[in-house]
Design a protein around this motif. Structure first.
Motif, mmCIF file in Angstrom:
data_model
loop_
_atom_site.group_PDB
_atom_site.id
_atom_site.type_symbol
_atom_site.label_atom_id
_atom_site.label_comp_id
_atom_site.label_asym_id
_atom_site.label_seq_id
_atom_site.Cartn_x
_atom_site.Cartn_y
_atom_site.Cartn_z
ATOM 1 N N THR A 1 8.078 128.059 23.728
ATOM 2 C CA THR A 1 7.943 127.537 25.093
ATOM 3 C C THR A 1 7.306 126.156 25.194
ATOM 4 O O THR A 1 7.556 125.444 26.171
ATOM 5 N N VAL A 2 6.480 125.770 24.254
ATOM 6 C CA VAL A 2 5.694 124.532 24.381
ATOM 7 C C VAL A 2 6.453 123.365 23.740
ATOM 8 O O VAL A 2 6.729 123.399 22.531
ATOM 9 N N PRO A 3 6.812 122.356 24.516
ATOM 10 C CA PRO A 3 7.514 121.192 23.956
ATOM 11 C C PRO A 3 6.736 120.568 22.803
ATOM 12 O O PRO A 3 5.519 120.432 22.858
ATOM 13 N N GLY A 4 7.450 120.203 21.767
ATOM 14 C CA GLY A 4 6.825 119.630 20.593
ATOM 15 C C GLY A 4 6.457 120.660 19.549
ATOM 16 O O GLY A 4 6.242 120.308 18.387
ATOM 17 N N LEU A 5 6.393 121.936 19.949
ATOM 18 C CA LEU A 5 6.064 123.010 19.012
ATOM 19 C C LEU A 5 7.159 124.075 18.956
ATOM 20 O O LEU A 5 6.983 125.109 18.320
ATOM 21 N N ILE A 6 8.285 123.816 19.613
ATOM 22 C CA ILE A 6 9.371 124.797 19.670
ATOM 23 C C ILE A 6 10.102 124.841 18.324
ATOM 24 O O ILE A 6 10.470 123.809 17.767
ATOM 25 N N ILE A 7 10.290 126.055 17.829
ATOM 26 C CA ILE A 7 11.032 126.258 16.588
ATOM 27 C C ILE A 7 12.484 126.569 16.940
ATOM 28 O O ILE A 7 12.793 127.630 17.486
ATOM 29 N N ALA A 8 13.376 125.635 16.622
ATOM 30 C CA ALA A 8 14.804 125.806 16.896
ATOM 31 C C ALA A 8 15.576 126.220 15.656
ATOM 32 O O ALA A 8 16.736 126.634 15.743
ATOM 33 N N GLY A 9 14.952 126.126 14.500
ATOM 34 C CA GLY A 9 15.610 126.470 13.245
ATOM 35 C C GLY A 9 14.641 126.324 12.094
ATOM 36 O O GLY A 9 13.481 125.934 12.278
ATOM 37 N N PRO A 10 15.112 126.628 10.866
ATOM 38 C CA PRO A 10 14.229 126.554 9.692
ATOM 39 C C PRO A 10 13.548 125.205 9.510
ATOM 40 O O PRO A 10 12.444 125.146 8.953
#
Length: 271
Positions: A159-168
């Protein structure tokens, strides 16, 4: 009764848990390791027990409150067994090429082992101080605070921009989220401790555990020796580790019950 609205926090934690692990666990149940299933089921039972313990006394349901308290003798050993189960699965992933656990498995294992010990201690102390309402309630609720970091760390990563994990490629961001979640939990523990210093021991203990988690996450848990120790758990039989957890949980309940504190505060209508 203390912590009148704490049951709302427990509901929020349950909802956050479902959100946090929806993609990584709930949508892949068929392929998840057995240790994850054991932990997911038993941790859910413990949170539901905490919800019942927190909600019922403020609604005059004391018989149900006592019944849910006695259920600790079953649910806590199961929770401890499930905790050992997930540690086994995480250790296997750490040494088995899983890209996430290869990076963070040993560090998460360090945090989970400390949380395991902290929860067992707090549950035992809740039974020991069952005749002191504030200490009993504080120790029970502090077990939930020790479960905040793995849940809210993953919420932050979604949820937090800059810390979002979108992939490995974003897996390195997990450490920042885990530490941020732990820092928030530490601040809550500190606030609750300072709010009622006379009965603040449960929160002081929780704060100590969380601080050791935060420091060790960047030091001991990041080292090669600890990783080797943690990976060695995968060599042990899953059922043996879970049996150890079951025995440790049962022992904590027996010790807490038989070491009941006979002085200090009004008699609690619990466990």
């Amino acid at each position: 009764m203390p912590y009148r609205h704490a049951w709302l926090f427990i509901i929020g934690l349950i909802a956050a848990t479902v959100f946090a692990f929806w993609r990584s666990y709930f949508t892949v149940l068929a392929t998840s390791p057995a240790g994850f299933h054991a932990h997911g089921l038993t941790a859910s039972l413990w949170m539901l027990l905490l919800l019942a313990q927190s909600y019922t006394p403020h609604r005059g349901r004391m018989a149900l409150h006592r019944l849910s308290g006695r259920a600790m003798f079953v649910v806590m050993p199961l929770f401890a067994a499930g905790s050992m189960g997930v540690l086994h699965s995480m250790a296997a992933g750490t040494g088995g090429g899983d890209p996430f656990y290869d990076l963070w498995g040993a560090r998460l294992g360090y945090m989970d082992i400390l949380a395991f010990a902290g929860v067992l201690y707090a549950a035992a102390m809740a039974l020991r101080h069952r005749r002191n309402v504030r200490l009993h309630a504080g120790y029970m609720l502090s077990t939930a605070l020790l479960l905040v970091s793995p849940v809210f760390g993953r919420v932050i990563n979604q949820t937090v921009p800059g810390l979002i994990i979108a992939g490995p490629q974003d897996f390195p961001l997990f450490g920042w989220a885990a530490q941020l979640a732990s820092a928030c939990a530490a601040l809550v523990a500190l606030w609750l401790w300072q709010r009622d210093p006379r009965h603040g021991r449960p929160w002081a203990v929780a704060l100590l555990v969380i601080v050791v988690q935060i420091i060790g996450f960047e030091t001991v848990a990041a080292g090669t020796p600890w990783r080797a120790v943690f990976e060695s758990l995968a060599v042990l039989p899953l059922l043996a580790l879970m049996a150890f957890g079951l025995a440790a949980g049962a022992a904590a309940m027996v010790v807490g019950w038989t070491a009941v504190a006979r002085r200090g505060g009004p008699r609690a209508a619990a466990a």
